[in-house]
Design a protein around this motif. Structure first.
Motif, PDB file in Angstrom:
ATOM      1  N   THR A  48     -42.733  22.797 -13.666  1.00 13.12           N
ATOM      2  CA  THR A  48     -42.904  21.416 -14.105  1.00 13.12           C
ATOM      3  C   THR A  48     -41.740  20.980 -14.992  1.00 13.12           C
ATOM      4  O   THR A  48     -41.325  21.715 -15.883  1.00 13.12           O
ATOM      5  N   TRP A  49     -41.211  19.786 -14.692  1.00 12.95           N
ATOM      6  CA  TRP A  49     -40.156  19.165 -15.503  1.00 12.95           C
ATOM      7  C   TRP A  49     -38.819  19.917 -15.417  1.00 12.95           C
ATOM      8  O   TRP A  49     -37.914  19.659 -16.209  1.00 12.95           O
ATOM      9  N   GLU A  50     -38.651  20.836 -14.449  1.00 13.22           N
ATOM     10  CA  GLU A  50     -37.404  21.598 -14.327  1.00 13.22           C
ATOM     11  C   GLU A  50     -36.572  21.171 -13.121  1.00 13.22           C
ATOM     12  O   GLU A  50     -35.713  21.920 -12.661  1.00 13.22           O
ATOM     13  N   THR A  51     -36.815  20.000 -12.584  1.00 15.05           N
ATOM     14  CA  THR A  51     -36.029  19.338 -11.539  1.00 15.05           C
ATOM     15  C   THR A  51     -36.112  20.012 -10.162  1.00 15.05           C
ATOM     16  O   THR A  51     -35.264  19.747  -9.296  1.00 15.05           O
ATOM     17  N   TRP A  52     -37.141  20.817  -9.901  1.00 14.71           N
ATOM     18  CA  TRP A  52     -37.243  21.464  -8.590  1.00 14.71           C
ATOM     19  C   TRP A  52     -38.357  20.893  -7.721  1.00 14.71           C
ATOM     20  O   TRP A  52     -38.492  21.269  -6.561  1.00 14.71           O
ATOM     21  N   HIS A  53     -39.168  19.972  -8.234  1.00 15.85           N
ATOM     22  CA  HIS A  53     -40.354  19.565  -7.485  1.00 15.85           C
ATOM     23  C   HIS A  53     -40.006  18.730  -6.255  1.00 15.85           C
ATOM     24  O   HIS A  53     -40.655  18.876  -5.210  1.00 15.85           O
ATOM     25  N   ARG A  54     -38.996  17.874  -6.339  1.00  7.98           N
ATOM     26  CA  ARG A  54     -38.592  17.114  -5.152  1.00  7.98           C
ATOM     27  C   ARG A  54     -38.144  18.062  -4.046  1.00  7.98           C
ATOM     28  O   ARG A  54     -38.520  17.910  -2.873  1.00  7.98           O
ATOM     29  N   ASN A  55     -37.331  19.030  -4.407  1.00  7.41           N
ATOM     30  CA  ASN A  55     -36.853  20.036  -3.463  1.00  7.41           C
ATOM     31  C   ASN A  55     -38.020  20.746  -2.798  1.00  7.41           C
ATOM     32  O   ASN A  55     -38.046  20.935  -1.570  1.00  7.41           O
ATOM     33  N   ASP A  56     -39.025  21.106  -3.589  1.00  4.34           N
ATOM     34  CA  ASP A  56     -40.217  21.784  -3.058  1.00  4.34           C
ATOM     35  C   ASP A  56     -41.022  20.858  -2.158  1.00  4.34           C
ATOM     36  O   ASP A  56     -41.477  21.255  -1.083  1.00  4.34           O
ATOM     37  N   MET A  57     -41.225  19.623  -2.597  1.00  7.13           N
ATOM     38  CA  MET A  57     -42.037  18.688  -1.812  1.00  7.13           C
ATOM     39  C   MET A  57     -41.442  18.461  -0.425  1.00  7.13           C
ATOM     40  O   MET A  57     -42.165  18.404   0.581  1.00  7.13           O
ATOM     41  N   ILE A  58     -40.132  18.340  -0.353  1.00  4.79           N
ATOM     42  CA  ILE A  58     -39.489  18.127   0.944  1.00  4.79           C
ATOM     43  C   ILE A  58     -39.657  19.358   1.825  1.00  4.79           C
ATOM     44  O   ILE A  58     -40.004  19.252   3.010  1.00  4.79           O
ATOM     45  N   ARG A  59     -39.428  20.534   1.259  1.00  3.78           N
ATOM     46  CA  ARG A  59     -39.548  21.770   2.046  1.00  3.78           C
ATOM     47  C   ARG A  59     -40.970  21.991   2.545  1.00  3.78           C
ATOM     48  O   ARG A  59     -41.177  22.492   3.658  1.00  3.78           O
ATOM     49  N   PHE A  60     -41.949  21.627   1.756  1.00  4.96           N
ATOM     50  CA  PHE A  60     -43.351  21.818   2.131  1.00  4.96           C
ATOM     51  C   PHE A  60     -43.915  20.624   2.896  1.00  4.96           C
ATOM     52  O   PHE A  60     -45.101  20.598   3.221  1.00  4.96           O
TER      53      PHE A  60
END
Length: 527
Positions: free
Chosen positions: A476-488
């Motif tokens: 959380t809040w470490e700038t990786w969630h967009r990357n994860d959302m696209i991959r998933f």
């Protein structure tokens, strides 16, 4: 360590090597055996402008694009504050265009850092040959590769420039070819990167930084190139794991405190921030904390109360025994003596829709941070101009508010790559079809992380959905969630006020100022 980086920044300013938007300035500096860099310390100082440029916008513009475009965070207007022409609303609704200020500034930041890297590489390449020189060049190439990775992730097809001064003419390169370029840069740099972990290399990339970037690329290779590379992701992760130089921290919260730094065993690469340095630009508490909690956290400024999370994202924090729950500010607030945090207002100040004859009557209430974020005035993406609005949305305090700073800038270092990410990336690659190695399975790797985060019973199986939710909790809040959302495959889902499901929004538009500066660029589809 932060004093060392302050010295680097000072030297960078004196030497005139700071990144700039005029990318055609001729380079005339000549390095001879009589002029530094010659020693390892001098090479670090000479490379300082690249690190100074990189640290400036990571925790602002880059965070806005990566986090506010997901269900992780929302930055609505409150009483007219923070609308700012709709830029934050565009992130939330996926309605941005090439003139969005954060799209423009993030592009400028990364291209300027790349240009500065090119300049530093050119200058240092003139120095006499030595192992220190080769290490410095490898570190700069890795930093440049990291910037290109971020650009490839956000914009897809981008220009590649390795010569200082030619970024205004570089043509757009296909995303798959950008991938190959970054991969080659990292593979060629790894032999000359240090294996030292800790204060000596903190804030600069070592071998394991390069392997972790490769792991990120391979994990997302199907998105970037159309071809899955799960086993390559596993090999890259194994190169970090087998070093034995990193470990999962037993205290999750302390990793992000004001006094974090090279002693954190999970940090593979982090940005050192110094609140007293020029262009510190790390002030997460300014955006996240409720304004009513200034005294509770002894802050020298009033927080904006701007950024919140959404109920859809907070739902992943469903384990009462998980220490990661503590990063959130929720519910009724108390000070450190256990006294309720009270705010004095009026009945109408608390609820602007209150129309009673006693609307101006004084009212004192205990601050209660509520989960829902209700857009009351859609035309201006506004929650309303009352105390209820200012308290809407759970707030993140992961990068703990810094009461030691005299300004809104914080001293908390910000990790980009952590060991927990390496373990979870390997777990995901195995779960998606990669070959398990070294006796580690997807479930054993996930439980290795979770054993330090929750006292709940270890998992006996793991699905991709569970991995996705675990990553949401962990990063959380470490700038990786967009990357994860696209991959998933979740970036087109609906959350909050967002309804746009256009897959073209997986890429941001090339900003107008970049297109004007470089006529060879090609705009992304859909813009």
């Amino acid at each position: 360590m932060k004093k060392i980086f302050q010295l680097i920044i000072t030297i960078a300013s004196i030497s005139g090597l700071m990144a700039c938007h005029d990318l055609d300035v001729p380079v005339t500096t000549q390095l001879t055996p009589d002029i530094f860099p010659q020693t390892p310390t001098q090479f670090i100082q000479a490379a300082g402008p690249t690190y100074n440029a990189f640290r400036q916008n990571y925790s602002t513009d880059y965070w806005f694009l990566q986090s506010l475009s997901t269900d992780e965070a929302i930055l609505p207007a409150r009483g007219g504050n923070w609308y700012d022409g709709g830029r934050y609303e565009q992130h939330h609704k996926h309605t941005w265009n090439q003139d969005n200020p954060h799209v423009q500034s993030a592009w400028s930041w990364l291209t300027s850092t790349i240009s500065t890297s090119n300049q530093n590489i050119f200058l240092i390449s003139k120095a006499p040959e030595s192992p220190a020189k080769q290490t410095s060049l490898a570190e700069l190439r890795t930093m440049r590769a990291m910037c290109y990775f971020m650009m490839m992730d956000m914009w897809g097809n981008i220009p590649i420039s390795t010569k200082f001064g030619d970024t205004t003419t570089a043509r757009t390169t296909a995303r798959a070819d950008v991938f190959k370029f970054i991969e080659k840069e990292l593979q060629e740099s790894i032999p000359n990167l240090s294996t030292v972990v800790g204060q000596e290399t903190y804030g600069r990339p070592n071998k394991y930084t390069a392997y972790t970037i490769l792991a990120k690329m391979y994990l997302n290779a199907e998105v970037y190139t159309g071809t899955a590379r799960w086993n390559d992701a596993i090999i890259a992760c194994d190169n970090v794991i087998s070093s034995g130089k990193y470990a999962i921290e037993s205290d999750y919260r302390k990793m992000f405190f004001v006094n974090n730094g090279p002693q954190i065993k999970e940090f593979i690469f982090a940005i050192p921030y110094d609140a007293s340095a020029p262009n510190g630009y790390m002030f997460y508490a300014r955006y996240s904390l409720p304004r009513s909690l200034r005294a509770k956290y002894s802050l020298p400024f009033t927080p904006s109360s701007a950024a919140s999370t959404l109920p859809e994202f907070y739902a992943y924090f469903n384990d009462a025994k998980d220490v990661r729950n503590q990063q959130w500010i929720t519910g009724k607030q108390f000070d450190y003596k256990g006294n309720p945090v009270m705010v004095s207002t009026t009945k109408q100040g608390y609820d602007e829709d209150y129309k009673g004859a006693d609307a101006g009557t004084s009212l004192s209430y205990q601050v209660d941070i509520t989960p829902d974020v209700i857009i009351k005035k859609p035309a201006t993406f506004d929650l309303g101009n009352d105390e209820k609005a200012w308290n809407m949305g759970y707030r993140n305090n992961k990068f703990y508010a810094d009461s030691t700073s005299a300004t809104r800038n914080q001293n908390n270092d910000v990790p980009i790559f952590r060991y927990a990410d390496v373990l979870l990336m390997k777990a995901e690659a195995i779960a998606r079809g990669g070959s398990a190695t070294n006796g580690q399975t997807a479930i054993s790797l996930v439980n290795e992380v979770r054993s330090k985060r929750t006292t709940s019973t270890a998992w006996t199986s793991v699905t991709l959905q569970q991995l996705y939710e675990e990553r949401a909790r962990e990063f959380t809040w470490e700038t990786w969630h967009r990357n994860d959302m696209i991959r998933f495959g979740k970036y087109e889902d609906t959350w909050g006020a967002k309804t746009d499901k256009d897959v073209k929004k997986r890429l941001f538009p090339i900003p107008t100022n970049a297109l004007q500066l470089n006529r060879s660029l090609t705009q992304n589809p859909g813009y």
